[in-house]
Design a protein around this motif. Structure first.
Motif, PDB file in Angstrom:
ATOM      1  N   HIS A   1       0.054  13.309   0.507  1.00  0.00           N
ATOM      2  CA  HIS A   1       0.007  14.534  -0.303  1.00  0.00           C
ATOM      3  C   HIS A   1      -1.351  15.236  -0.126  1.00  0.00           C
ATOM      4  CE1 HIS A   1       3.821  13.782  -2.073  1.00  0.00           C
ATOM      5  NE2 HIS A   1       3.446  12.805  -2.882  1.00  0.00           N
ATOM      6  N   TRP A   2      -2.418  14.442  -0.064  1.00  0.00           N
ATOM      7  CA  TRP A   2      -3.750  15.020   0.135  1.00  0.00           C
ATOM      8  C   TRP A   2      -3.833  15.723   1.489  1.00  0.00           C
ATOM      9  CZ3 TRP A   2      -8.701  14.532  -2.441  1.00  0.00           C
ATOM     10  CH2 TRP A   2      -8.597  14.045  -3.745  1.00  0.00           C
ATOM     11  N   GLN A   3      -3.313  15.073   2.498  1.00  0.00           N
ATOM     12  CA  GLN A   3      -3.361  15.660   3.837  1.00  0.00           C
ATOM     13  C   GLN A   3      -2.557  16.955   3.890  1.00  0.00           C
ATOM     14  OE1 GLN A   3      -5.676  14.313   5.493  1.00  0.00           O
ATOM     15  NE2 GLN A   3      -5.081  12.452   6.587  1.00  0.00           N
ATOM     16  N   THR A   4      -1.379  16.942   3.275  1.00  0.00           N
ATOM     17  CA  THR A   4      -0.534  18.136   3.257  1.00  0.00           C
ATOM     18  C   THR A   4      -1.221  19.294   2.550  1.00  0.00           C
ATOM     19  OG1 THR A   4       1.473  16.785   3.288  1.00  0.00           O
ATOM     20  CG2 THR A   4       1.697  19.058   2.515  1.00  0.00           C
ATOM     21  N   ALA A   5      -1.937  18.976   1.462  1.00  0.00           N
ATOM     22  CA  ALA A   5      -2.626  20.006   0.676  1.00  0.00           C
ATOM     23  C   ALA A   5      -3.944  20.430   1.312  1.00  0.00           C
ATOM     24  CB  ALA A   5      -2.868  19.496  -0.737  1.00  0.00           C
ATOM     25  N   GLY A   6      -4.367  19.731   2.361  1.00  0.00           N
ATOM     26  CA  GLY A   6      -5.623  20.079   3.018  1.00  0.00           C
ATOM     27  C   GLY A   6      -6.852  19.741   2.198  1.00  0.00           C
ATOM     28  N   LEU A   7      -6.739  18.706   1.361  1.00  0.00           N
ATOM     29  CA  LEU A   7      -7.848  18.328   0.484  1.00  0.00           C
ATOM     30  C   LEU A   7      -8.720  17.258   1.127  1.00  0.00           C
ATOM     31  CD1 LEU A   7      -5.878  18.078  -2.889  1.00  0.00           C
ATOM     32  CD2 LEU A   7      -7.462  19.902  -2.191  1.00  0.00           C
ATOM     33  N   THR A   8      -9.985  17.230   0.704  1.00  0.00           N
ATOM     34  CA  THR A   8     -10.939  16.221   1.172  1.00  0.00           C
ATOM     35  C   THR A   8     -11.429  15.411  -0.015  1.00  0.00           C
ATOM     36  OG1 THR A   8     -11.667  17.621   3.006  1.00  0.00           O
ATOM     37  CG2 THR A   8     -13.151  15.839   2.327  1.00  0.00           C
ATOM     38  N   LEU A   9     -11.517  14.100   0.155  1.00  0.00           N
ATOM     39  CA  LEU A   9     -12.023  13.206  -0.882  1.00  0.00           C
ATOM     40  C   LEU A   9     -13.430  12.750  -0.513  1.00  0.00           C
ATOM     41  CD1 LEU A   9     -11.407  11.433  -3.465  1.00  0.00           C
ATOM     42  CD2 LEU A   9     -10.791   9.620  -1.837  1.00  0.00           C
ATOM     43  N   PRO A  10     -14.468  13.203  -1.246  1.00  0.00           N
ATOM     44  CA  PRO A  10     -15.806  12.672  -0.989  1.00  0.00           C
ATOM     45  C   PRO A  10     -15.854  11.223  -1.475  1.00  0.00           C
ATOM     46  CG  PRO A  10     -15.837  14.136  -2.896  1.00  0.00           C
ATOM     47  CD  PRO A  10     -14.446  14.176  -2.361  1.00  0.00           C
ATOM     48  N   LEU A  11     -16.266  10.315  -0.609  1.00  0.00           N
ATOM     49  CA  LEU A  11     -16.232   8.884  -0.912  1.00  0.00           C
ATOM     50  C   LEU A  11     -17.625   8.293  -0.784  1.00  0.00           C
ATOM     51  CD1 LEU A  11     -14.467   6.273  -1.380  1.00  0.00           C
ATOM     52  CD2 LEU A  11     -14.396   6.081   1.129  1.00  0.00           C
TER      53      LEU A  11
ATOM     54  N   ARG B   1      -8.316   2.645   4.644  1.00  0.00           N
ATOM     55  CA  ARG B   1      -7.205   3.555   4.375  1.00  0.00           C
ATOM     56  C   ARG B   1      -7.701   4.919   3.922  1.00  0.00           C
ATOM     57  NH1 ARG B   1      -3.502  -0.381   4.480  1.00  0.00           N
ATOM     58  NH2 ARG B   1      -1.330   0.312   4.714  1.00  0.00           N
ATOM     59  N   LEU B   2      -8.666   4.903   3.007  1.00  0.00           N
ATOM     60  CA  LEU B   2      -9.175   6.172   2.508  1.00  0.00           C
ATOM     61  C   LEU B   2      -9.850   6.976   3.620  1.00  0.00           C
ATOM     62  CD1 LEU B   2     -10.671   5.020  -0.928  1.00  0.00           C
ATOM     63  CD2 LEU B   2      -8.483   6.152  -0.516  1.00  0.00           C
ATOM     64  N   LEU B   3     -10.640   6.298   4.449  1.00  0.00           N
ATOM     65  CA  LEU B   3     -11.366   6.990   5.510  1.00  0.00           C
ATOM     66  C   LEU B   3     -10.450   7.435   6.642  1.00  0.00           C
ATOM     67  CD1 LEU B   3     -14.512   4.695   5.526  1.00  0.00           C
ATOM     68  CD2 LEU B   3     -14.490   7.122   4.919  1.00  0.00           C
ATOM     69  N   ASP B   4      -9.342   6.730   6.840  1.00  0.00           N
ATOM     70  CA  ASP B   4      -8.359   7.171   7.827  1.00  0.00           C
ATOM     71  C   ASP B   4      -7.581   8.382   7.323  1.00  0.00           C
ATOM     72  OD1 ASP B   4      -9.032   5.274   9.663  1.00  0.00           O
ATOM     73  OD2 ASP B   4      -7.418   3.877   9.135  1.00  0.00           O
ATOM     74  N   GLY B   5      -7.647   8.611   6.007  1.00  0.00           N
ATOM     75  CA  GLY B   5      -6.951   9.740   5.397  1.00  0.00           C
ATOM     76  C   GLY B   5      -7.908  10.870   5.080  1.00  0.00           C
ATOM     77  N   PRO B   6      -7.929  11.302   3.814  1.00  0.00           N
ATOM     78  CA  PRO B   6      -8.692  12.502   3.476  1.00  0.00           C
ATOM     79  C   PRO B   6     -10.154  12.254   3.118  1.00  0.00           C
ATOM     80  CG  PRO B   6      -7.457  11.780   1.568  1.00  0.00           C
ATOM     81  CD  PRO B   6      -7.092  10.840   2.685  1.00  0.00           C
ATOM     82  N   ALA B   7     -10.589  10.991   3.108  1.00  0.00           N
ATOM     83  CA  ALA B   7     -11.947  10.696   2.637  1.00  0.00           C
ATOM     84  C   ALA B   7     -13.007  10.978   3.690  1.00  0.00           C
ATOM     85  CB  ALA B   7     -12.050   9.247   2.179  1.00  0.00           C
ATOM     86  N   GLU B   8     -14.155  11.461   3.211  1.00  0.00           N
ATOM     87  CA  GLU B   8     -15.341  11.636   4.044  1.00  0.00           C
ATOM     88  C   GLU B   8     -16.513  10.968   3.354  1.00  0.00           C
ATOM     89  OE1 GLU B   8     -15.978  15.761   4.817  1.00  0.00           O
ATOM     90  OE2 GLU B   8     -14.204  15.954   6.104  1.00  0.00           O
TER      91      GLU B   8
ATOM     92  N   TRP C   1       0.809  -1.212   0.000  1.00  0.00           N
ATOM     93  CA  TRP C   1       0.000   0.000   0.000  1.00  0.00           C
ATOM     94  C   TRP C   1       0.847   1.269   0.000  1.00  0.00           C
ATOM     95  CZ3 TRP C   1      -5.180  -0.489  -0.570  1.00  0.00           C
ATOM     96  CH2 TRP C   1      -5.774  -1.714  -0.242  1.00  0.00           C
ATOM     97  N   SER C   2       2.153   1.138  -0.083  1.00  0.00           N
ATOM     98  CA  SER C   2       3.018   2.303   0.149  1.00  0.00           C
ATOM     99  C   SER C   2       2.758   3.445  -0.831  1.00  0.00           C
ATOM    100  CB  SER C   2       4.492   1.888   0.094  1.00  0.00           C
ATOM    101  OG  SER C   2       4.817   1.305  -1.153  1.00  0.00           O
ATOM    102  N   SER C   3       2.492   3.140  -2.103  1.00  0.00           N
ATOM    103  CA  SER C   3       2.254   4.211  -3.075  1.00  0.00           C
ATOM    104  C   SER C   3       0.964   4.964  -2.754  1.00  0.00           C
ATOM    105  CB  SER C   3       2.195   3.646  -4.500  1.00  0.00           C
ATOM    106  OG  SER C   3       1.146   2.693  -4.630  1.00  0.00           O
ATOM    107  N   LEU C   4      -0.057   4.234  -2.306  1.00  0.00           N
ATOM    108  CA  LEU C   4      -1.301   4.904  -1.928  1.00  0.00           C
ATOM    109  C   LEU C   4      -1.092   5.719  -0.658  1.00  0.00           C
ATOM    110  CD1 LEU C   4      -4.289   5.488  -2.297  1.00  0.00           C
ATOM    111  CD2 LEU C   4      -4.799   3.355  -1.086  1.00  0.00           C
ATOM    112  N   ASP C   5      -0.361   5.173   0.291  1.00  0.00           N
ATOM    113  CA  ASP C   5      -0.100   5.919   1.530  1.00  0.00           C
ATOM    114  C   ASP C   5       0.598   7.249   1.227  1.00  0.00           C
ATOM    115  OD1 ASP C   5      -1.252   3.907   3.010  1.00  0.00           O
ATOM    116  OD2 ASP C   5       0.656   2.950   3.530  1.00  0.00           O
ATOM    117  N   ARG C   6       1.545   7.234   0.296  1.00  0.00           N
ATOM    118  CA  ARG C   6       2.236   8.475  -0.080  1.00  0.00           C
ATOM    119  C   ARG C   6       1.275   9.467  -0.717  1.00  0.00           C
ATOM    120  NH1 ARG C   6       6.289   4.745  -1.552  1.00  0.00           N
ATOM    121  NH2 ARG C   6       5.646   4.797  -3.744  1.00  0.00           N
ATOM    122  N   GLU C   7       0.395   8.957  -1.581  1.00  0.00           N
ATOM    123  CA  GLU C   7      -0.577   9.848  -2.228  1.00  0.00           C
ATOM    124  C   GLU C   7      -1.520  10.454  -1.196  1.00  0.00           C
ATOM    125  OE1 GLU C   7      -2.600  12.115  -4.910  1.00  0.00           O
ATOM    126  OE2 GLU C   7      -0.670  11.108  -5.174  1.00  0.00           O
ATOM    127  N   LEU C   8      -1.949   9.656  -0.259  1.00  0.00           N
ATOM    128  CA  LEU C   8      -2.852  10.169   0.778  1.00  0.00           C
ATOM    129  C   LEU C   8      -2.147  11.206   1.652  1.00  0.00           C
ATOM    130  CD1 LEU C   8      -4.704   6.879   1.827  1.00  0.00           C
ATOM    131  CD2 LEU C   8      -5.487   8.681   0.269  1.00  0.00           C
TER     132      LEU C   8
END
Length: 252
Positions: free
Chosen positions: A14-24, A236-243, A5-12
């Motif tokens: 980036h989302w957190q750093t940018a302050g973005l939210t992913l509607p899921l 993983r998505l919900l622990d990160g930027p997803a709502e 999952w490392s590539s997805l973890d890195r992408e997530l």
């Protein structure tokens, strides 16, 4: 073998750093009755705190599904065509609502599906039209709102948010099942790479992040690999930027 999952973890990150939210959002297709598989889907939905938009086949629906949905409000019923019957000529991709039948016939079946499920589910039904096999004749779009629908959902990123007046398009983007192969899980590295590409496009503005990112599942045919990957990805998505996102017809 545990997925990497490392590539997805890195992408997530980036989302957190940018302050973005992913509607899921989550759509699960082909429901008709209460089953042990549906119970498992419902339990996973509760565990994740992620509601499931349950695409119900109107012609085959049984009363026990209505009772089960009433007892489990995290299941949100939507309209999955009429009979999930293929009308495409031999050699063409399967479709129930493709351009193989008169428009009037297509709309009649769509309206019949909406009416039947409104009678079963009442106000818990969302007037979202989900064509079987994710295929729909373009000319239907103009008329779906007049038939009582406020949203349509297929597969792959949408090209526009409102394909017709009063009609919102909310698609799904990831299907973990290898339909053309073993009908088990697509190799996890392929799925993870796909999610990373899709999320990167949204983060960089090359894709529409206003469209909820849709997970597409089919509870009746899942094996352990599909169940496990779906749960791990959603967590993983919900622990990160997803709502979690739920469709409300007032959005149309």
């Amino acid at each position: 073998m545990t997925p990497d999952w490392s590539s997805l973890d890195r992408e997530l990150e980036h989302w957190q750093t940018a302050g973005l939210t992913l509607p899921l959002w989550w759509r699960d297709d082909d429901a008709m009755s209460h089953s042990t598989e549906l119970e498992r889907l419902t339990a996973l939905s509760a565990q994740l705190d992620l509601p499931v938009h349950l695409a119900v086949i109107p012609q085959g629906v049984t009363p026990d599904l209505g009772r089960f949905v009433a007892d489990n409000p995290q299941l949100i019923p939507v309209v999955h065509g009429w009979a999930h019957q293929n009308h495409a000529p031999a050699g063409e991709k399967k479709a129930e609502f493709g351009a193989h039948r008169p428009l009037e016939e297509l709309l009649d079946d769509a309206e019949r599906g909406l009416t039947a499920l409104q009678e079963m589910f009442g106000t818990s039904l969302r007037p979202m039209f989900v064509p079987p096999w994710n295929r729909i004749a373009p000319e239907m779009m103009t008329w779906l709102a007049g038939a009582g629908f406020t949203a349509v959902s297929t597969f792959t990123p949408r090209k526009n948010a409102k394909p017709a007046s009063g009609l919102l398009r909310v698609n799904t983007h990831l299907d973990p099942i290898d339909w053309k192969g073993a009908r088990s899980l697509v190799p996890p590295d392929q799925l993870i790479a796909q999610v990373v590409r899709q999320l990167r496009d949204r983060r960089l503005g090359d894709a529409d992040n206003a469209e909820p990112y849709g997970l597409l599942t089919h509870h009746l045919v899942h094996d352990e690999a599909v169940w496990g990957f779906t749960a791990a990805l959603a967590e993983r998505l919900l622990d990160g930027p997803a709502e979690a996102w739920i469709y409300d017809e007032r959005m149309s």
